[in-house]
Design an enzyme around this catalytic site. Structure first.
Site, PDB file in Angstrom:
ATOM      1  N   LYS A  77     -76.123  24.378 -14.547  1.00 10.08           N
ATOM      2  CA  LYS A  77     -77.309  24.628 -15.365  1.00 10.08           C
ATOM      3  C   LYS A  77     -78.446  25.171 -14.494  1.00 10.08           C
ATOM      4  O   LYS A  77     -78.611  24.734 -13.338  1.00 10.08           O
ATOM      5  CB  LYS A  77     -77.717  23.314 -16.039  1.00 10.08           C
ATOM      6  CG  LYS A  77     -78.874  23.409 -17.006  1.00 10.08           C
ATOM      7  CD  LYS A  77     -79.119  22.057 -17.681  1.00 10.08           C
ATOM      8  CE  LYS A  77     -80.259  22.089 -18.667  1.00 10.08           C
ATOM      9  NZ  LYS A  77     -80.466  20.784 -19.334  1.00 10.08           N
ATOM     10  N   SER A 152     -80.398  20.784 -24.374  1.00 10.54           N
ATOM     11  CA  SER A 152     -80.846  21.976 -23.704  1.00 10.54           C
ATOM     12  C   SER A 152     -79.776  22.634 -22.818  1.00 10.54           C
ATOM     13  O   SER A 152     -79.950  23.783 -22.418  1.00 10.54           O
ATOM     14  CB  SER A 152     -82.056  21.644 -22.825  1.00 10.54           C
ATOM     15  OG  SER A 152     -81.698  20.723 -21.820  1.00 10.54           O
ATOM     16  N   SER A 176     -79.265  16.095 -23.794  1.00 16.52           N
ATOM     17  CA  SER A 176     -78.932  17.493 -23.510  1.00 16.52           C
ATOM     18  C   SER A 176     -77.539  17.761 -22.975  1.00 16.52           C
ATOM     19  O   SER A 176     -77.166  18.921 -22.826  1.00 16.52           O
ATOM     20  CB  SER A 176     -79.940  18.082 -22.527  1.00 16.52           C
ATOM     21  OG  SER A 176     -81.095  18.410 -23.227  1.00 16.52           O
TER      22      SER A 176
HETATM   23  N1  GLN Z   1     -83.648  17.832 -26.906  1.00 14.43           N
HETATM   24  C1  GLN Z   1     -84.371  16.881 -26.108  1.00 14.43           C
HETATM   25  C2  GLN Z   1     -85.693  17.477 -25.701  1.00 14.43           C
HETATM   26  O1  GLN Z   1     -85.981  18.514 -26.144  1.00 14.43           O
HETATM   27  C3  GLN Z   1     -83.548  16.474 -24.940  1.00 14.43           C
HETATM   28  C4  GLN Z   1     -83.638  17.406 -23.815  1.00 14.43           C
HETATM   29  C5  GLN Z   1     -82.851  16.986 -22.616  1.00 14.43           C
HETATM   30  O2  GLN Z   1     -82.085  16.024 -22.657  1.00 14.43           O
HETATM   31  N2  GLN Z   1     -83.093  17.675 -21.533  1.00 14.43           N
HETATM   32  O3  GLN Z   1     -86.423  16.913 -24.953  1.00 14.43           O
END
Ligand code: GLN
Length: 473
Positions: A77, A152, A176
């Site tokens: 990532k 994400s 995420s």
């Molecule tokens: N979707 C969640 C957020 O927007 C989780 C993001 C993540 O785990 N990095 O914060």
């Protein structure tokens, strides 16, 4: 070799001489060439490096000196540092930036002869649930033309889903890894907070961030975790709990005590087909002799607000370093220093990140600190205690990973609606315990459905053994 080959299949092929590591890399490169222009899962492809690395690995295999992960081809990532390679966190603010060192987790994979073949697209600074917040255009779910991959770590999920690599690394702050794994039909593991060093991970919310794994099988996730977890002199917050050989302890013994939560199955946001699939899995577990009980978790509704107050607060502090001076983007021709800071940040950050920085700054400001930040910290402790108490009584807590399957691109325009995608994943993140998403079926549109399993801190061995059992049965 198949696009969805697991690492153990690759390893067998390499050992039998059916193919070489160079062949494996070429196989992935041709998939990347064919699929990435449409799916947009990779922002960089390290083709020549990967091929020359593969030649070295082939030689090591011949000499009998190859590491545990020889033949494993990995994508990472875009929040993980890889020395002398670009790092942008899906953001314009890091334009032109290259890592000066390699993240510990990544280095440990390389030390065992894994090959890094590319950098995954993601939501900007890991903030998002659909990968639509990337400054480099969205990632597309390989299972559906107009479907998001989740976020994400959407690029990491799609890279594995579409056969561009064997496994990938993502990060999970509030879901995420688990939510995109659920949307893309993969195993997605979020280890216990502090199980894996965060050295070389660009911080979003430091008391939540964990590096996790996307794979086709629980065995592959186990192997990657055992290599990358554990003490690290560069991260003083990493746990010193011993790291087990997870991949060698995957047999599931006896029947288990399992809880599922009323506030998730009865939640209005839960899609009917996801619910049906979840309920039939529960029935199947009961039929297999496990003791499965419904329990109430009254604090469930506070998990999401707690998560968003604390993570925005931490993000506002972590992201203050991107000031136009030290890294990446700087506004051209500012009138003075103050305007340089303001414009670099306003032009460099996308709207979701800017919103969260402002929100986080507000909850930390003297007028709101006690009412929001302090209160959220107290609620976090309560959620932790309630979940740990539940996990004292049960081996596992199971819940749907996400309330829906992969939705359509552009379909969620309201932030609150988007935040609901994390409704069932933030609980484990707020509590810091490990959790995994395992594919359990598909909806009538053919989109994947995930089952989330949570267990006690540092009991990844049990979680992974149960994940394998769930995948095999
Ligand atoms: N979707 C969640 C957020 O927007 C989780 C993001 C993540 O785990 N990095 O914060």
């Amino acid at each position: 070799m198949q696009a969805n080959s697991s690492f153990s299949e690759i390893r067998t092929g390499l050992e039998n001489g059916t193919f070489s590591c160079v062949d494996v890399v070429k196989h992935y490169l041709s998939n990347i060439q064919e699929k990435n222009p449409k799916l947009n899962a990779l922002l960089s492809v390290y083709d020549e490096e990967a091929l020359s690395q593969a030649e070295i690995v082939d030689q090591k295999i011949k000499n009998g000196t190859a590491g545990k992960l020889a033949g494993m081809i990995v994508t990472i990532k875009d929040v993980l540092c890889y020395k002398d390679h670009p790092l942008q966190c899906g953001s314009k603010i890091l334009d032109g930036f290259e890592s000066q060192f390699t993240a510990t987790a990544v280095q440990r994979l390389i030390d065992e002869d894994a090959i890094i073949i590319g950098r995954n697209n993601c939501d900007e600074f890991a903030m998002g649930s659909s990968n639509e917040n990337s400054a480099f255009s969205p990632v597309i779910n390989a299972d559906g033309e107009n479907r998001v991959p989740g976020g994400s770590s959407g690029g990491s999920a799609v890279a594995v889903q579409s056969g561009m690599c064997t496994v990938s690394l993502g990060t999970d702050t509030g879901g995420s890894v688990r939510q995109p794994a659920s949307f893309c039909g993969l195993v997605g593991l979020k280890p216990t907070y502090s199980r894996v060093s965060r050295h070389g991970l660009a911080a979003y919310a430091s008391t939540f961030d964990v590096i996790g794994v996307f794979s086709h099988t629980a065995e592959d996730a186990a192997l990657v975790l055992e290599v990358m977890a554990g003490e690290d002199e560069y991260d003083s917050t990493v746990s010193r709990e011993p790291v087990l050989e997870y991949s060698k302890n995957l047999s599931q013994e006896g029947t288990k005590k399992i809880a599922y939560i009323t506030e998730t199955v009865d939640n209005d946001a839960l899609n009917a087909e996801v619910k049906d699939s979840f309920v039939s899995k529960i029935e199947q577990l009961k039929a297999q002799g496990h003791e499965v009980e419904e329990v109430s978790f009254p604090l469930m509704e506070y998990a999401l607000p707690t998560y968003y107050i604390l993570t925005t607060a931490e993000a506002s502090s972590n992201l203050s370093r991107y000031d136009g001076v030290r890294y990446g983007y700087r506004t051209p021709n500012p009138k003075n220093l103050e305007e340089m800071f303001k414009k670099s940040r306003s032009e460099g950050f996308g709207p979701e990140v800017a919103k969260r920085i402002l929100l986080g700054t507000a909850v930390l400001s003297s007028s709101y600190h006690d009412a929001y930040y302090l209160k959220a910290q107290k609620v976090r402790r309560m959620i932790q205690e309630q979940l740990n108490a539940l996990l004292e009584q049960y081996d596992f807590v199971v819940l749907p990973t996400a309330p829906t399957t992969a939705f359509e691109l552009g379909s969620k325009t309201d932030s609150m609606e988007m935040y609901l995608a994390d409704l069932f994943t933030v609980q484990a993140s707020v509590a810091g315990v490990p959790a995994v998403s395992i594919p359990i079926g598909r909806d009538s549109d053919g989109m994947s459905i995930g089952l989330q399993v949570i267990t006690r801190a540092f009991e990844e061995h049990k979680l992974l053994a149960f994940s394998k059992y769930l995948s095999d049965n």
